[in-house]
Design a protein around this motif. Structure first.
Motif, mmCIF file in Angstrom:
data_model
loop_
_atom_site.group_PDB
_atom_site.id
_atom_site.type_symbol
_atom_site.label_atom_id
_atom_site.label_comp_id
_atom_site.label_asym_id
_atom_site.label_seq_id
_atom_site.Cartn_x
_atom_site.Cartn_y
_atom_site.Cartn_z
ATOM 1 N N GLN A 298 0.836 -1.201 0.000
ATOM 2 C CA GLN A 298 0.000 0.000 0.000
ATOM 3 C C GLN A 298 0.873 1.254 0.000
ATOM 4 O O GLN A 298 0.556 2.248 -0.678
ATOM 5 C CB GLN A 298 -0.917 0.006 1.234
ATOM 6 C CG GLN A 298 -2.049 -1.001 1.180
ATOM 7 C CD GLN A 298 -3.079 -0.679 0.118
ATOM 8 O OE1 GLN A 298 -3.222 0.463 -0.305
ATOM 9 N NE2 GLN A 298 -3.811 -1.690 -0.334
ATOM 10 N N GLN B 280 2.196 1.835 -3.443
ATOM 11 C CA GLN B 280 1.186 2.419 -4.330
ATOM 12 C C GLN B 280 0.977 3.896 -4.021
ATOM 13 O O GLN B 280 0.858 4.715 -4.948
ATOM 14 C CB GLN B 280 -0.150 1.683 -4.198
ATOM 15 C CG GLN B 280 -1.251 2.329 -5.047
ATOM 16 C CD GLN B 280 -2.498 1.486 -5.166
ATOM 17 O OE1 GLN B 280 -2.730 0.859 -6.189
ATOM 18 N NE2 GLN B 280 -3.300 1.472 -4.118
ATOM 19 N N THR C 14 1.005 -0.037 -9.085
ATOM 20 C CA THR C 14 -0.453 0.080 -9.152
ATOM 21 C C THR C 14 -1.045 -1.250 -8.727
ATOM 22 O O THR C 14 -0.748 -2.292 -9.328
ATOM 23 C CB THR C 14 -0.934 0.414 -10.584
ATOM 24 O OG1 THR C 14 -0.425 1.704 -10.942
ATOM 25 C CG2 THR C 14 -2.456 0.445 -10.652
ATOM 26 N N ILE C 15 -1.830 -1.203 -7.658
ATOM 27 C CA ILE C 15 -2.471 -2.411 -7.147
ATOM 28 C C ILE C 15 -3.811 -2.588 -7.834
ATOM 29 O O ILE C 15 -4.645 -1.687 -7.840
ATOM 30 C CB ILE C 15 -2.665 -2.332 -5.619
ATOM 31 C CG1 ILE C 15 -1.301 -2.260 -4.915
ATOM 32 C CG2 ILE C 15 -3.467 -3.535 -5.114
ATOM 33 C CD1 ILE C 15 -1.396 -2.071 -3.408
ATOM 34 N N SER D 28 -0.620 -6.877 -9.414
ATOM 35 C CA SER D 28 -0.132 -5.508 -9.335
ATOM 36 C C SER D 28 1.090 -5.355 -10.237
ATOM 37 O O SER D 28 1.856 -6.295 -10.441
ATOM 38 C CB SER D 28 0.242 -5.161 -7.892
ATOM 39 O OG SER D 28 -0.889 -5.314 -7.050
ATOM 40 N N ASN E 241 5.135 0.673 -11.808
ATOM 41 C CA ASN E 241 4.906 1.841 -12.658
ATOM 42 C C ASN E 241 6.218 2.364 -13.227
ATOM 43 O O ASN E 241 7.284 2.204 -12.628
ATOM 44 C CB ASN E 241 4.245 2.964 -11.861
ATOM 45 C CG ASN E 241 2.849 2.619 -11.406
ATOM 46 O OD1 ASN E 241 2.161 1.816 -12.035
ATOM 47 N ND2 ASN E 241 2.417 3.207 -10.306
#
Length: 241
Positions: free
Chosen positions: A61, A64, A70-71, A77, A80
């Motif tokens: 988390q 992200q 990006t989950i 996931s 990026n």
């Protein structure tokens, strides 16, 4: 702090999730996890780092929230691509808090805009191609189509200045320009009620493009500065009404 004071400071043990986050960040920084790669499953990470699921989930988390991954719920996931936009977006909340808590910082930001965009104008003028000029002209017409909708008109204005910054070939200039203008317009909400100078803005943009097309560095800088100075007086008038 004295030497004794430094020796007396307590050693803080990092949370497991923080340690997992640092390990994952290192994998991204080293290229072991490249842009577009799937992030290993939670079970794989648990086994690799010898930690429980809560620590892995909290670390993911955090990854992200910092724009590193990006989950996708129900899917894998992904890592990026690290861009200037991703990096500067991490400043967004702090910058907005800074501007709202200390109004004088808006004036400071406007000074930075003058410095940055004047330099941008010269760089862009030296590199501007016929395609660049055509794109800017098209953006002027798109902005003209937003007459009567103040918010859409301002977003189109941001698009024009961002495209101008893109001509420099420097992604950092482009990202900073876009975010800076977004912050400025957000904290000049009174402009949404202001109108009457839209045609002047469009005319000034056209002059800037004319100078860019001629690769006239001095002319582009002067046209841009005149545009910004007039915009500043617009801000002041709007805030006084």
């Amino acid at each position: 702090m004295s030497k004794e004071g430094e020796q007396d400071r307590k050693i803080v043990r990092l949370k497991l999730s923080d340690q997992v986050f640092e390990r994952l960040r290192e994998l991204v920084a080293s290229g072991e996890l490249a842009p577009g790669d799937f992030v290993p499953s939670e079970r794989t990470l648990m086994e690799r780092f010898g930690v429980g699921r809560p620590a892995v989930r909290e670390a993911l988390q955090a990854m992200q929230s910092k724009g590193l991954i990006t989950i996708t719920h129900g899917g894998r996931s992904r890592v990026n691509a690290l861009t200037a936009g991703v990096a500067f977006s991490q400043l967004d909340d702090i910058a907005k808090l800074l501007l709202s808590s200390e109004p004088a910082n808006i004036e400071h930001l406007k000074v930075i805009r003058h410095i940055l965009e004047r330099g941008t104008a010269r760089l862009a003028a030296a590199k501007c191609t016929s395609k660049d000029a055509a794109d800017l002209t098209e953006l002027i017409e798109l902005q003209r189509a937003q007459l009567g909708d103040a918010e859409a008109f301002m977003k189109a204005d941001i698009a024009f200045h961002t495209r101008l910054a893109e001509i420099t070939g420097n992604p950092l200039i482009k990202a900073i320009t876009e975010m800076m203008l977004t912050w400025l317009f957000e904290y000049h909400a009174s402009l949404l009620l202001w109108s009457g100078r839209e045609e002047t803005t469009l005319s000034e943009h056209a002059v800037i493009v004319k100078c860019l097309k001629a690769n006239d560095e001095d002319g582009t800088e002067h046209a841009l500065e005149a545009h910004l100075s007039r915009a500043d007086s617009k801000f002041s008038s709007a805030n006084q009404t």
